[in-house]
Scaffold this active site. Structure first.
Site, PDB file in Angstrom:
ATOM      1  N   TRP A 555       0.823  -1.216   0.000  1.00  0.00           N
ATOM      2  CA  TRP A 555       0.000   0.000   0.000  1.00  0.00           C
ATOM      3  C   TRP A 555       0.859   1.269   0.000  1.00  0.00           C
ATOM      4  CZ3 TRP A 555      -4.518  -1.909   3.682  1.00  0.00           C
ATOM      5  CH2 TRP A 555      -5.364  -2.741   2.920  1.00  0.00           C
ATOM      6  N   GLU A 599      -2.752  -9.056  -2.656  1.00  0.00           N
ATOM      7  CA  GLU A 599      -2.885  -8.041  -3.700  1.00  0.00           C
ATOM      8  C   GLU A 599      -1.828  -8.107  -4.797  1.00  0.00           C
ATOM      9  OE1 GLU A 599      -4.350  -4.389  -2.275  1.00  0.00           O
ATOM     10  OE2 GLU A 599      -2.898  -3.262  -3.446  1.00  0.00           O
ATOM     11  N   HIS A 689     -19.061  -4.884   6.776  1.00  0.00           N
ATOM     12  CA  HIS A 689     -19.073  -3.851   5.742  1.00  0.00           C
ATOM     13  C   HIS A 689     -20.460  -3.310   5.470  1.00  0.00           C
ATOM     14  CE1 HIS A 689     -15.487  -6.338   5.256  1.00  0.00           C
ATOM     15  NE2 HIS A 689     -14.901  -5.192   4.993  1.00  0.00           N
TER      16      HIS A 689
END
Ligand code: GLN
Ligand code: ZN
Length: 753
Positions: A555, A599, A689
């Protein structure tokens, strides 16, 4: 025609698109105003591209939400419920991207998925027997005409049919090939319409070609494009790929009647080799030499050398992928010139294209001289001690002793937790008050003591609440952090932060990745004082809460002067220091989050281990390998799609792992069972979420499903992610339901024995 880009960021240098769209959602501005704002944004981007000297400008790289959704929407491949509603075109589009509740009924948004190996997310078209692809005009043509009217002759961009099908979800058991004929007709109609409107080029994005391809896929591609290209008339077709090389289909690309082929020379390991093996004389090579994903200046000398080695007769200089993945411009950032000159964000990359083009025409040698200076000397001084430490790492440094089973027994004794231990993932709701206090502290409006006292207050209240609610392993709540990467970066040497370096993550959401500038060293303890304070308030164990090295790296914008592996090891040593510090201060359980581990998994399966997992997993192990056997190490992932790398996850050698399971059905449980997964597991028992409160019944069902597949001694009970984005009331009610279900189930289990 000499230079172009695959695409440009669209959120606006000041995130104008985000703010305007959100206002539109809140009905604070009209559709007409939103369209006006986006019109101005597009004009300003086109002008910027033109001013910088790039002579082929793309259009329709703009999107109100996502380009893949744009393509499905353009071809009207949307559910009848939406298509036939009396919503406006724009609202139909937003209904698919964010869901809809209103007079036209209830509609759940199409799912959001990660875009290849980036942190951008696309909307996944849901295709079924009712779906049909048809072209009747739409945004791509409107935008072409919009640009044309303003004086820019652009190259419209659209997702290609192969990638569109490769990334869509198929329901009702239909196969992708079900749509072949419709798609062929739709793309043909689009070609004709754009040509009639005056376009001379079209760009079809086919990034899915850089993954491993089957013979069947290659055949489909060839057949489809042969037929489509037979209908192209005067229109020149650019087949654009990115994020890797096209080794499985390169020859086919050359054989087909494309006017241009766009290849990625940055991430495509074999691209240079492929092109050197031959290129076609009647095609233009769009050479993606400027990195569209990272923010460092291009090394001109190397690029020029590469270009000179390619056999293509005509080369257009381009970016390796859309510039969507980098921020607008370095210009307004406050870094000193010596630092600033090393960065190229989107606008600076336009300049680089122009300069490289001048240089290959043997003009402006001063550009090369200036660029060489950047690379003549190492950009940063290396930390010799750290480098030596990394060189000296031995295999044993990556292995925790004793082994899992032995540790497990020691921890059972030391922690004495009940069956089905309950915990949470780390963060509790960040109230407006906390966020305001942080902003005030940053602006020096309140003192550090005032700010810290407020945080402590929150910690205290939540510790008491967790005790009263019956949680077994408590957390301090992460009130001191805004972001799980930035917060750590701020305590590490070697990190830089931009003020305005926003990159679109999805729709209206942006992220501001920090930059790894130099060698990474933990400057000071990061989380210790908060964990220690929280632990001082209770007899129950408080879990220390850290971000893992792979996630911090993934990130951030990584360095290019050293390998990502080496950078990750530096981060691992920094976090290791924090782990050992927490342990030395009496913290008995430490969680190291790795939500971004998956990722950067390479796009080709054959590269998964050799290119990534073989160093990423050891880097994680390095973080905890020196802890005492009685210290329990947890990790957390925000997804459960790790069935295909399940062995690697077990090899992280954590004692406990929590992950999201409730949304993605319980398939993962079967996989865990099948491989005799050793790590203890906390599959999330509800989805945090969504703003709803899960009932006790729902949680109990979920837990019973889990217990059918996983031995009860191996199960932890927790929500599926941190709660920082949730409201306090709903978070508390949901958590109360967890502990109450667990005490019920514990009773059932002990009666059962
Ligand atoms: N510990 C973090 C939290 O609870 C984990 C966040 C994440 O997984 N993305 O917020
Ligand atoms: Zn998570």
């Amino acid at each position: 025609m000499t230079t172009t880009i695959v695409g440009f960021p669209r959120i606006g240098a000041q995130r104008e698109l985000k703010f305007a769209t959100e206002k539109y959602f809140q009905q604070k501005i009209s559709a007409a105003t939103l369209l006006q704002i986006t019109h101005e944004l597009k004009i300003s981007n086109w002008q910027k591209i033109k001013d910088s000297g790039v002579d082929l400008i793309p259009s329709n790289d703009f999107s109100f939400y996502d380009n893949l959704l744009d393509t499905a929407f353009l071809f009207n491949a949307i559910p009848a419920q939406i298509a036939e509603s009396n919503l406006s075109t724009l609202d139909k589009y937003f209904a698919l991207s964010r869901g809809y509740q209103g007079p036209a009924g209830d509609f759940k948004a199409w799912p959001m998925k990660k875009w290849f190996n980036t942190n951008y997310h696309y909307i996944e078209p849901q295709l079924n027997q009712q779906t049909s692809f048809q072209y009747r005009g739409g945004k791509i043509k409107d935008e072409f005409l919009e640009a044309k009217a303003a004086g820019y002759l652009t190259r419209p961009v659209i997702s290609g049919p192969f990638t569109l099908l490769a990334l869509s979800e198929f329901q009702d058991g239909i196969q992708p090939s079900y749509f072949t004929d419709q798609l062929l007709e739709a793309y043909t109609a689009l070609f004709k319409d754009l040509a009639a409107a005056g376009a001379d080029w079209i760009q079809l994005d086919e990034p899915a070609l850089v993954r491993d391809l089957s013979a069947e896929q290659i055949k489909w591609f060839k057949d489809f494009y042969q037929q489509l290209l037979a209908q192209k008339g005067q229109l020149k077709v650019l087949l654009q790929t990115y994020f890797g090389d096209t080794r499985d289909i390169y020859q086919t690309l050359l054989d087909l009647d494309f006017a241009g082929i766009g290849l990625d020379f940055v991430e495509g390991k074999q691209t240079t080799q492929l092109v050197k093996s031959g290129f076609s004389n009647d095609k233009i090579l769009f050479a993606g030499v400027i990195n569209g994903k990272n923010i460092w200046r291009n090394h001109y000398q190397q690029t020029l050398k590469l270009l000179a080695s390619l056999p293509a007769k005509k080369i257009v200089l381009s970016t390796s992928c859309s510039l969507l993945h980098v921020p607008y411009t370095i210009e307004p950032e406050d870094f000193p010139t010596q630092i600033k000159q090393h960065f190229a964000f989107a606008e600076e990359k336009l300049t680089e294209l122009w300069e490289l083009d001048q240089l290959r025409k043997k003009l402006h040698p001063e550009y090369l001289t200036a660029n060489k200076k950047l690379f003549d000397h190492p950009r940063v001084k290396e930390n010799t001690k750290l480098r030596q430490k990394i060189v000296a790492l031995k295999p044993a440094d990556f292995v925790r002793q004793p082994d899992f089973e032995t540790r497990r027994k020691i921890q059972q004794k030391a922690l004495a937790l009940p069956l089905l231990p309950t915990t949470t993932i780390g963060s509790f709701p960040q109230t407006k008050e906390v966020k305001k206090a942080r902003a005030a502290f940053r602006k020096h409006e309140i003192s550090q003591t005032e700010y810290e006292n407020l945080i402590k207050d929150y910690i205290k209240r939540w510790i008491k609440w967790q005790e009263a609610t019956g949680f077994d392993v408590l957390v301090h709540g992460e009130f001191e952090r805004n972001d799980m990467v930035e917060y750590f970066g701020q305590h590490l040497d070697g990190y830089l932060f931009t003020k305005n370096g926003w990159v679109q993550s999805y729709g209206t959401r942006g992220v501001k990745p920090p930059i790894i500038w130099g060698d990474v060293i933990r400057r000071e303890p990061i989380s210790v004082k908060w964990s220690v304070y929280a632990q001082s308030l209770t007899e129950k164990p408080v879990k220390g809460m850290l971000t893992g090295p792979v996630t911090i790296l993934n990130w951030s914008f990584p360095r290019e002067d050293i390998s990502v592996r080496e950078s990750t090891l530096q981060l691992a040593l920094a976090i290791q220091a924090e782990v050992l510090d927490l342990e030395a201060h009496g913290i008995k359980i430490i969680q190291i989050d790795e939500p971004a581990l998956r990722e950067k998994l390479p796009l080709r399966k054959s590269d998964w281990y050799s290119e990534y997992l073989d160093w990423a997993i050891p880097a994680f192990r390095l973080v905890h390998s020196k802890t005492k056997p009685q210290t329990q190490i947890h990790t957390h992932m925000c997804y459960s799609e790790f069935g295909d790398i399940i062995k690697a996850i077990d090899q992280m050698d954590a004692d406990v792992i929590s992950f999201e399971a409730s949304r993605s059905n319980l398939e993962i449980l079967q996989q865990l069972q099948a491989v005799h997964f050793k790590t203890l597991v906390g599959p999330g028992v509800y989805d945090i979420h969504s703003p709803r409160i899960p009932s006790k019944k729902e949680i109990a069902n979920e837990l019973h499903e889990i217990l059918k597949k996983i031995p009860q001694q191996n199960v932890w009970v927790n929500p599926d992610c941190g709660l920082k984005t949730r409201g306090e009331k709903e978070a508390k009610e949901s958590l109360l339901n967890i502990t109450s279900v667990v005490s019920q189930v514990r009773k059932e289990l002990s009666f059962g024995e």
